[in-house]
Design a protein around this motif. Structure first.
Motif, PDB file in Angstrom:
ATOM      1  N   GLY A 183       8.735  48.839  12.832  1.00 19.71           N
ATOM      2  CA  GLY A 183       9.433  48.139  11.706  1.00 19.71           C
ATOM      3  C   GLY A 183      10.048  46.926  12.109  1.00 19.71           C
ATOM      4  N   ILE A 184      11.236  46.778  10.995  1.00 22.00           N
ATOM      5  CA  ILE A 184      11.833  45.451  11.225  1.00 22.00           C
ATOM      6  C   ILE A 184      12.676  45.455  12.621  1.00 22.00           C
ATOM      7  CG2 ILE A 184      13.812  46.646   9.860  1.00 22.00           C
ATOM      8  CD1 ILE A 184      12.540  42.789   9.993  1.00 22.00           C
ATOM      9  N   GLY A 185      12.952  46.808  12.860  1.00 20.89           N
ATOM     10  CA  GLY A 185      13.972  46.952  14.164  1.00 20.89           C
ATOM     11  C   GLY A 185      13.006  46.545  15.509  1.00 20.89           C
ATOM     12  N   THR A 186      11.883  46.926  15.299  1.00 20.08           N
ATOM     13  CA  THR A 186      10.909  46.663  16.455  1.00 20.08           C
ATOM     14  C   THR A 186      10.711  45.079  16.484  1.00 20.08           C
ATOM     15  OG1 THR A 186       9.985  48.849  16.085  1.00 20.08           O
ATOM     16  CG2 THR A 186       8.817  47.254  17.651  1.00 20.08           C
ATOM     17  N   VAL A 187      10.312  44.611  15.268  1.00 16.74           N
ATOM     18  CA  VAL A 187       9.946  43.029  15.298  1.00 16.74           C
ATOM     19  C   VAL A 187      11.172  42.224  15.757  1.00 16.74           C
ATOM     20  CG1 VAL A 187       9.640  41.131  13.818  1.00 16.74           C
ATOM     21  CG2 VAL A 187       8.576  43.511  13.462  1.00 16.74           C
ATOM     22  N   VAL A 188      12.393  42.494  15.155  1.00 20.82           N
ATOM     23  CA  VAL A 188      13.694  41.667  16.019  1.00 20.82           C
ATOM     24  C   VAL A 188      13.679  41.939  17.501  1.00 20.82           C
ATOM     25  CG1 VAL A 188      16.315  41.936  16.014  1.00 20.82           C
ATOM     26  CG2 VAL A 188      14.878  42.343  13.850  1.00 20.82           C
ATOM     27  N   ALA A 189      13.564  43.160  17.848  1.00 20.45           N
ATOM     28  CA  ALA A 189      13.468  43.513  19.536  1.00 20.45           C
ATOM     29  C   ALA A 189      12.400  42.674  20.004  1.00 20.45           C
ATOM     30  CB  ALA A 189      13.119  45.081  19.824  1.00 20.45           C
ATOM     31  N   VAL A 190      11.279  42.414  19.594  1.00 23.60           N
ATOM     32  CA  VAL A 190      10.404  41.706  20.430  1.00 23.60           C
ATOM     33  C   VAL A 190      10.518  40.148  20.131  1.00 23.60           C
ATOM     34  CG1 VAL A 190       7.749  40.884  20.169  1.00 23.60           C
ATOM     35  CG2 VAL A 190       8.452  43.187  19.626  1.00 23.60           C
ATOM     36  N   SER A 246      20.828  46.649  24.290  1.00 25.86           N
ATOM     37  CA  SER A 246      20.700  48.181  23.760  1.00 25.86           C
ATOM     38  C   SER A 246      19.726  48.216  22.721  1.00 25.86           C
ATOM     39  CB  SER A 246      22.004  48.505  23.376  1.00 25.86           C
ATOM     40  OG  SER A 246      22.774  48.536  24.502  1.00 25.86           O
ATOM     41  N   LEU A 247      19.449  47.348  21.807  1.00 23.08           N
ATOM     42  CA  LEU A 247      18.470  47.047  20.747  1.00 23.08           C
ATOM     43  C   LEU A 247      17.252  47.068  21.301  1.00 23.08           C
ATOM     44  CD1 LEU A 247      18.803  45.247  17.430  1.00 23.08           C
ATOM     45  CD2 LEU A 247      16.748  45.001  18.637  1.00 23.08           C
ATOM     46  N   ILE A 248      16.857  46.316  22.420  1.00 22.67           N
ATOM     47  CA  ILE A 248      15.549  46.043  22.861  1.00 22.67           C
ATOM     48  C   ILE A 248      15.233  47.380  23.440  1.00 22.67           C
ATOM     49  CG2 ILE A 248      14.402  45.019  24.792  1.00 22.67           C
ATOM     50  CD1 ILE A 248      16.006  42.445  24.200  1.00 22.67           C
TER      51      ILE A 248
END
Length: 727
Positions: free
Chosen positions: A684-691, A667-669
């Protein structure tokens, strides 16, 4: 004192049919202590002092599968008074392998040659007297399906047990093998019960580590016996286990040649073989399977099943079970809290259980018919080629197929998988498939944000299948699940007309198991949820609340809502809906109806609140919400089934935790990367974590499996290693 008779035989030899014939309704179903293998026992009809113990269907007493371990431990440690060995007369050569092992145990044995009606119909002849003389035990002819000879065979076993007449050991082993085994018997005499002396000697010869540990041999004695085994291996130029196996089959082949006469050509095709040429055909198998399963689900989940479920929910579960008692209690002036606890908590919980039952019973009935006919074994065979590529067994497909209707029977169906690792992985992944209760969630999101697009529903099933495939590949590269899927060894039984008694009994056992196990979980959770959403702080005091926004559940939802912010639905309404969805997934839509203050009766897909939901969500955040609810922990009923099948609290917690973490990651991705593409999420940080998570998943999928040498045939690898060390 009760006398125990153990029923032992190969899978699909008619053992269950015979057990039902012998015990009737005097039987009890449970699980063997510590394992999920089904345990059945009952009293012989007309003889309350005789207990019939139905052992799992096994091919041998070598502990390769959980069923074989259970059967072996029972026979050696529980010490039944006699063994009734059921042998399939139409495939007697393969069945007699287990017979030779059972006789070695030194217990009274009666061999019941089953399916004699089919043997005679085929024009074949089996000389029971010659078999009896060669095996050294009583051999009788029976037909369990027709109820012929079964009771007499059981009473003969009881008579032999009373007389303590063990079978005479047949001359299975010859030459240096017999000499080596006799020497081992002499060496370990006094260490074990004399009845089991030959069996232990053979197992020592095979270097069975469990038996060697049980015997606790001294170092000198073990080395002495090892020398004899090595000498025998050198003389026969083979390993000990293969030597024993070869001599068993040589003995059986000679025995069958003398006692069995086949009519007609040796390699003629039976009726079942001719059917299988079409049903298991490489090209036609899948289309035929699709048609059969469509018919099953059309009957179970179509108009007939839906009518039964709707009537149960609306009339029996609501109007009769809840509203009539509510009216009576209110008429008697009972306190509103007590009325709520009884009606909205306990009785509504019972109604929720009953709502699952009709479609499930119909589905169980259809599957029991297919199983009794012999087609379910073919389904597993057909799907094995596909599933093996993803680290799963073909038998894993059946639970996933059943899970499209309801996750509870889907999880319960995993018990047909012999290998424990494969079974656990199947339990962990089966609920990824959208079940019927998740369809309202899909309908709500598709209708509110995607204009009712059918692609949303299709994508939900695609995501479920993808989650299973990805999980299978990743988990097989971990130590817990390493190794090839269990070798696909399954007896394809001959097709036959299903027995009404067997079908109804199997349907009732599975249905009652669900009602007992899942029902208690749903009932308890319904009462808890009633309290959490009905009580809270309102007007400066704790008590029943008029507005659910002031409830304890709302407070809990608000406190933990931040967890879902990276997923795009970090508000307390969505959080509460996720929590109530753990009771039953269809509660998600009903909860939204309450939270959006819709006063009327809500349709299944929540059409009436689509506009309100669309105001609080974007397409990508709603899609993320849908995915999380489809992939995360299932309803409490399914969790109860997982606990039952795992039979271990740690494994249950791991399974549920894995599903929740996997759902969160996916879901996060979807939200972070999808939102970045649509422009509603800034980098942002959320996008970096998703990648990073995407890269991590790709790495786990394609990394080398460092456990690839850990095969299910590890015993043979160990044996080869020991031989190399000795040389």
């Amino acid at each position: 004192m009760d006398m125990k008779i153990a029923l032992a035989g190969n899978p699909n030899c008619g053992k269950t049919t015979l057990f039902n014939d012998l015990t009737g309704s005097n039987q009890y179903v449970g699980n063997w202590p510590g394992v999920t293998v089904e345990k059945k026992e009952g009293r012989l009809k007309g003889r309350k002092d005789i207990v019939i113990q139905d052992l799992p269907g096994i091919y041998s007493l070598s502990p390769y599968t959980l069923e074989e371990v259970v059967a072996r431990n029972y026979l050696v440690k529980e010490k039944p008074d006699a063994i009734l060995n059921i042998v399939d007369g139409t495939n007697i050569e393969r069945n007699l392998y287990l017979t030779t092992q059972l006789i070695e145990l030194g217990l009274p044995v009666v061999v019941a040659v089953n399916m004699m009606d089919l043997v005679r119909r085929n024009g074949d002849q089996i000389d029971a007297r010659k078999l009896s003389d060669a095996l050294g035990c009583q051999v009788v002819e029976i037909s369990a399906l027709k109820g012929e000879g079964g009771v007499e065979a059981a009473e003969l076993a009881a008579k032999m047990a009373q007389q303590k007449r063990a079978a005479e050991l047949p001359h299975v082993f010859t030459g240096s093998v017999e000499h080596a085994i006799a020497h081992i018997e002499e060496s370990i005499q006094g260490m074990v019960d004399d009845r089991y002396l030959r069996w232990y000697a053979v197992k020592v010869f095979e270097r069975d580590e469990k038996v060697l540990a049980d015997l606790n041999l001294s170092t000198d004695l073990r080395a002495h016996l090892e020398d004899h085994i090595v000498d025998c291996e050198k003389e026969l130029d083979d390993d000990a286990e293969s030597i024993i196996t070869n001599q068993r089959y040589a003995y059986i082949n000679d025995l069958v040649t003398k006692a069995v006469k086949k009519k007609g050509e040796k390699h003629r095709l039976s009726t079942s073989d001719k059917i299988d040429q079409i049903v298991t055909n490489r090209i036609l198998a899948l289309p035929i399977f699709a048609v059969v399963m469509f018919a099953v689900y059309w009957i179970a989940m179509g108009p007939f099943g839906t009518f039964l479920t709707d009537w149960t929910n609306d009339v029996l579960g609501t109007a009769w079970l809840v509203e009539i008692p509510r009216a009576a209690l209110e008429g008697w002036g009972v306190n509103e809290v007590v009325v709520g606890l009884i009606c909205d908590g306990a009785l509504a919980g019972v109604g929720a259980v009953l709502g699952f039952v009709p479609q499930m019973l119909v589905l169980f009935l259809m599957l029991a018919i297919l199983e009794d006919i012999g087609y379910m074994a073919r389904i597993a065979f057909i799907m094995d080629r596909i599933f093996r590529k993803f680290g799963l067994s073909g038998k894993s497909f059946i639970p996933m197929l059943v899970g499209t209707g309801c996750g509870v029977p889907g999880v319960m169906a995993s018990r047909t998988i012999e290998n424990e690792r494969d079974r656990r992985m199947t339990v962990m992944t089966t609920c990824f498939i959208p079940c019927g209760a998740k369809m309202p969630i899909i309908g709500l999101i598709a209708g509110a944000l995607f204009g009712g697009s059918g692609l949303v529903a299709a994508s939900a099933y695609f995501i479920g299948v993808a989650a299973i495939v990805i999980s299978g590949i990743i988990l097989k590269k971990t130590k817990m699940f390493a190794g090839d899927p269990a070798p696909f060894v399954m007896e394809l039984p001959a097709y036959h007309i299903p027995s009404v008694g067997n079908v109804l009994r199997a349907t009732w056992e599975r249905g009652w198991s669900f009602i007992k196990r899942a029902g208690t979980v749903i009932l308890a959770s319904s009462i808890i949820l009633w309290f959490l959403q009905g009580f809270g702080w309102e007007n400066g005091a704790f008590g029943l609340v008029e507005d659910m926004n002031n409830s304890v559940l709302a407070a809990i939802g608000s406190a933990v809502a931040f967890i879902f912010v990276p997923l795009g639905f970090g508000n307390w309404r969505a959080t509460v809906a996720v929590v109530t969805g753990l009771i039953a997934k269809e509660n998600v839509v009903a909860t939204f109806g309450v939270l959006y203050n819709f006063a009327g009766e809500l349709s299944e897909n929540g059409d009436e609140i689509w506009a309100l939901v669309a105001q609080d969500y974007t397409a990508i955040s709603a899609y993320s919400f849908m995915i999380f609810n489809l992939l995360c922990a299932p309803c409490f009923a399914a969790m109860g089934a997982i606990k039952r099948e795992m039979n271990n609290a740690k494994w249950t917690a791991f399974a549920i935790g894995y599903m929740c973490v996997f759902a969160y990651v996916v879901s996060l991705i979807v939200y972070q990367i999808g939102g970045l593409i649509t422009g509603e999420v800034s980098f942002g940080i959320g996008t970096v974590v998703a990648v990073v998570l995407v890269v991590g998943i790709v790495y786990l999928l394609f990394r080398k499996n460092k456990y690839e040498d850990e095969r299910l045939t590890i015993r043979s690898v160990d044996a080869a290693g020991r031989r190399a060390a000795l040389k």
